[in-house]
Design an enzyme around this catalytic site. Structure first.
Site, PDB file in Angstrom:
ATOM      1  N   GLU A 285      42.928  40.539  44.633  1.00 32.39           N
ATOM      2  CA  GLU A 285      41.672  39.775  44.650  1.00 32.39           C
ATOM      3  C   GLU A 285      40.635  40.602  45.391  1.00 32.39           C
ATOM      4  OE1 GLU A 285      41.190  37.197  42.712  1.00 32.39           O
ATOM      5  OE2 GLU A 285      43.220  37.722  42.104  1.00 32.39           O
ATOM      6  N   CYS A 319      33.713  36.516  50.392  1.00 33.23           N
ATOM      7  CA  CYS A 319      33.717  37.103  49.058  1.00 33.23           C
ATOM      8  C   CYS A 319      32.875  36.248  48.118  1.00 33.23           C
ATOM      9  CB  CYS A 319      35.143  37.213  48.545  1.00 33.23           C
ATOM     10  SG  CYS A 319      36.017  35.666  48.642  1.00 33.23           S
TER      11      CYS A 319
HETATM   12  P1  NAD Z   1      39.353  46.269  52.728  1.00 30.92           P
HETATM   13  O1  NAD Z   1      39.607  46.561  51.314  1.00 30.92           O
HETATM   14  O2  NAD Z   1      38.668  47.269  53.540  1.00 30.92           O
HETATM   15  O3  NAD Z   1      40.735  45.958  53.473  1.00 30.92           O
HETATM   16  C1  NAD Z   1      41.632  44.963  53.016  1.00 30.92           C
HETATM   17  C2  NAD Z   1      43.031  45.261  53.510  1.00 30.92           C
HETATM   18  O4  NAD Z   1      43.485  46.483  52.898  1.00 30.92           O
HETATM   19  C3  NAD Z   1      43.113  45.504  55.019  1.00 30.92           C
HETATM   20  O5  NAD Z   1      44.275  44.897  55.516  1.00 30.92           O
HETATM   21  C4  NAD Z   1      43.222  47.015  55.125  1.00 30.92           C
HETATM   22  O6  NAD Z   1      43.905  47.441  56.282  1.00 30.92           O
HETATM   23  C5  NAD Z   1      44.029  47.349  53.882  1.00 30.92           C
HETATM   24  N1  NAD Z   1      43.914  48.734  53.394  1.00 30.92           N
HETATM   25  C6  NAD Z   1      42.891  49.607  53.603  1.00 30.92           C
HETATM   26  N2  NAD Z   1      43.159  50.773  52.970  1.00 30.92           N
HETATM   27  C7  NAD Z   1      44.354  50.636  52.355  1.00 30.92           C
HETATM   28  C8  NAD Z   1      45.158  51.478  51.542  1.00 30.92           C
HETATM   29  N3  NAD Z   1      44.765  52.707  51.219  1.00 30.92           N
HETATM   30  N4  NAD Z   1      46.335  51.014  51.095  1.00 30.92           N
HETATM   31  C9  NAD Z   1      46.733  49.758  51.384  1.00 30.92           C
HETATM   32  N5  NAD Z   1      46.012  48.912  52.149  1.00 30.92           N
HETATM   33  C10 NAD Z   1      44.841  49.338  52.634  1.00 30.92           C
HETATM   34  O7  NAD Z   1      38.573  44.861  52.767  1.00 30.92           O
HETATM   35  P2  NAD Z   1      38.066  44.056  54.031  1.00 30.92           P
HETATM   36  O8  NAD Z   1      36.880  44.755  54.604  1.00 30.92           O
HETATM   37  O9  NAD Z   1      39.186  43.715  54.927  1.00 30.92           O
HETATM   38  O10 NAD Z   1      37.603  42.685  53.359  1.00 30.92           O
HETATM   39  C11 NAD Z   1      36.370  42.506  52.744  1.00 30.92           C
HETATM   40  C12 NAD Z   1      36.492  42.593  51.240  1.00 30.92           C
HETATM   41  O11 NAD Z   1      37.430  41.657  50.767  1.00 30.92           O
HETATM   42  C13 NAD Z   1      35.199  42.269  50.524  1.00 30.92           C
HETATM   43  O12 NAD Z   1      35.032  43.153  49.454  1.00 30.92           O
HETATM   44  C14 NAD Z   1      35.429  40.853  50.012  1.00 30.92           C
HETATM   45  O13 NAD Z   1      34.650  40.499  48.892  1.00 30.92           O
HETATM   46  C15 NAD Z   1      36.877  40.902  49.691  1.00 30.92           C
HETATM   47  N6  NAD Z   1      37.475  39.570  49.656  1.00 30.92           N
HETATM   48  C16 NAD Z   1      37.839  39.062  48.444  1.00 30.92           C
HETATM   49  C17 NAD Z   1      38.370  37.787  48.367  1.00 30.92           C
HETATM   50  C18 NAD Z   1      38.768  37.198  47.041  1.00 30.92           C
HETATM   51  O14 NAD Z   1      39.458  36.188  47.026  1.00 30.92           O
HETATM   52  N7  NAD Z   1      38.368  37.776  45.934  1.00 30.92           N
HETATM   53  C19 NAD Z   1      38.536  37.033  49.526  1.00 30.92           C
HETATM   54  C20 NAD Z   1      38.166  37.594  50.748  1.00 30.92           C
HETATM   55  C21 NAD Z   1      37.639  38.866  50.799  1.00 30.92           C
END
Ligand code: NAD
Length: 532
Positions: A285, A319
């Site tokens: 997501e 999001c």
């Molecule tokens: P992010 O993608 O930076 O990080 C998300 C998670 O991924 C964190 O736990 C991070 O440590 C991990 N991560 C980072 N690099 C990785 C890799 N290479 N391999 C595996 N895991 C890795 O996102 P964020 O800043 O934590 O959250 C904000 C984003 O999330 C926004 O884009 C928002 O729109 C989205 N979001 C979407 C929903 C939805 O339901 N669609 C809900 C909430 C947030």
């Protein structure tokens, strides 16, 4: 078993409730600076390399210290999860569901404490924090009910001489990777959905919200979930996350976060590794560029309230947050005359103080990136509100509105994830829908109009996973508005909905031949009787 009902929110206008919250905030503050372990198979592990979680309302204030997992620790977590899966996979759905009911009850008892963690580690205002905790409780209750429903199996047609059924079995070890912005609700939702279906989990929380994640781990232990079912691994996503995504024994990845990381996970998981015997399942997501259309025939006051809450609630860091406001030319002036004063009236500051509606953004990189987007927005359109950092000790940014934005502008197309609203004029309703759909994302959208024909058109044509008519585009409820987006917003998993748990299981079809005709008849009859 009580039927599922969503949790009520705390009413912080009541002095007695406010007192409870103030007490919880003081208690959590007294715990600042503690160190938290990685937990694998019930064992607590401390490493040489560590990182801190900070209070975004007060630069440099350390909330807690956490371990930086490396590949070796990730491998230990995988071993523990694989070992526990051997027995956990065969526990009954009832047993697994009961753990979720227990966890929900513990969270109810620790509600104010969890609220306070979210206020201090995340900068969520009290109501937003409380809604996050309520959603986490809802996920537990809802998925517990759901797994029991799936356990009954689907209805199949009968075939003479056979008993046929379809059962749902778990997948294996899942890697759960949540974002920081719903640090309890999404983390709890993805983790509990995974293990209530009989999978075991390696939970790698975001490094911006590991404290709240550690509190959830405490609750898992308090509920006496068998050790090794949930393994808690803090550390950088790019190391532990990447390693586990590629691991040949990883069966599925439940991810919520940005488009960039989500796409990387999809790509990495798609490459079969030596020794891998399955296609990894990825639930991803991702981001959004969500919109509100205000039509010429809309209730303006209601649209003003909805747009303000959707764009600036939790500093626009949802999001589902509205970042594109599409206004019909005919109501543009009337709407803006009412809207702008309500935005200017928003109080920004440390959300430890109840009266502040908007807190800080999560950290320095987010702060810098949002200010950069404001600069871009100013060059693309016209700033009419906010646009500056807000004074104070934390990462505060004023609620910002930029008008005269067109579809090709970057601030119309790219996710900013902060309190920045791009406003665009539409010639008419058809043009508004065209603008709404001009995006690689497709997460949430709201349409304000009183015209029934236009409502039907919006239902048909606005291409988003969660569409709202005459209400704000944030605040989906578990079991009521299943959540997930189209296109680059993700795999449309519909969290909190009746299809969600299917993603964490596989269906096995079993046909049992019953032998002679006589036996067949008898057995089929007795089965029919039993069913009655
Ligand atoms: P992010 O993608 O930076 O990080 C998300 C998670 O991924 C964190 O736990 C991070 O440590 C991990 N991560 C980072 N690099 C990785 C890799 N290479 N391999 C595996 N895991 C890795 O996102 P964020 O800043 O934590 O959250 C904000 C984003 O999330 C926004 O884009 C928002 O729109 C989205 N979001 C979407 C929903 C939805 O339901 N669609 C809900 C909430 C947030």
């Amino acid at each position: 078993m009580k039927p599922f009902r969503t949790e009520k929110y705390n009413d912080f206008t009541k002095p007695v409730i406010r007192k409870k919250m103030e007490k919880a905030l003081a208690k959590v503050e007294s715990q600042f600076g503690r160190e938290y372990s990685i937990i694998i198979g019930g064992k607590r592990i401390r490493l040489d390399k560590k990182f801190h979680s900070y209070n975004p309302s007060k630069k440099g204030e350390i909330i807690g210290t956490f371990q930086k997992a490396d590949e070796q620790t990730a491998e230990q977590a995988m071993d523990a999860a694989l070992e526990t899966f051997k027995s956990w996979r065969y526990t009954s759905a009832k047993t697994r569901a009961n753990y979720l009911f227990k966890i929900a009850n513990i969270m109810r008892k620790r509600r104010f404490e969890l609220d306070a963690w979210m206020v201090l580690e995340e900068g969520k205002n009290w109501l937003e924090a409380d809604a996050d905790v309520a959603e986490a409780i809802d996920f537990c209750d809802y998925y517990a009910h759901e797994v029991l429903r799936y356990d009954k199996g689907p209805k199949l047609y009968e075939f003479p001489g056979e008993i046929n059924k379809q059962i749902y079995i778990p997948l294996g070890v899942g890697i759960v990777i949540p974002p920081w912005n719903f640090p309890l609700a999404i983390l709890v939702g993805m983790t509990t959905a995974s293990f209530v279906c009989g999978n075991t989990v390696i939970l790698k929380p975001s490094s911006s919200s590991p404290g709240i994640a550690a509190k959830f781990m405490e609750i898992i232990e308090q509920a006496k979930v068998p050790v090794g079912v949930v393994n808690f691994l803090t550390g950088p996503g790019a190391i532990a996350g990447d390693y586990l995504v590629r691991h040949p024994k990883t069966r599925f990845i439940a991810f919520t976060g940005s488009k960039a990381v989500g796409l990387r996970i999809v790509e990495q998981a798609g490459k079969a590794q030596p020794g891998q015997i399955w296609i990894k399942r990825v639930i991803a997501e991702m981001g959004g560029k969500d919109l509100i259309i205000v039509d010429s025939e809309a209730d303006i006051d209601s649209a003003v309230t909805g747009a303000r809450a959707s764009a600036f609630g939790f500093q626009g860091q949802k999001c589902s947050a509205c970042s594109r406001l599409i206004l019909d030319d005919n109501i543009y002036d009337k709407f803006m005359k009412k809207f702008i004063p309500t935005v200017e009236a928003i109080k920004v500051g440390p959300v430890k103080n109840y009266e502040n509606y908007m807190g800080p953004v999560i950290n320095e990189p987010a702060y810098n990136s949002i200010l950069e987007y404001i600069k871009i927005g100013k060059s693309e359109g016209n700033l009419i509100c906010g646009g500056e950092p807000d004074p104070g000790d934390g990462w505060f940014i004023q609620p910002t509105v930029i008008v005269d934005i067109e579809a090709h502008h970057r601030i119309f197309q790219e996710e900013i994830f902060g309190p920045v609203l791009a406003v665009t004029r539409a010639r008419n309703f058809d043009h508004a829908i065209e603008l709404a759909n001009d995006s690689v994302y497709g997460l949430t959208g709201a349409v304000y109009t009183k015209n029934k024909k236009k409502i039907e058109k919006a239902k048909r044509e606005v291409f988003v996973g969660n569409l709202y008519i005459n209400r704000k585009c944030t605040g989906a409820l578990v079991g009521i508005q299943p959540f997930g987006g189209f296109n680059m917003s993700g795999t449309d998993s519909k969290a909190g909905g009746p299809d969600y748990l299917l993603l964490f299981m596989q269906a096995k079809s079993i046909a049992e031949y019953l032998g002679t005709k006589k036996k067949v008849k008898k057995s089929t009859k007795s089965k029919r009787k039993k069913r009655k």
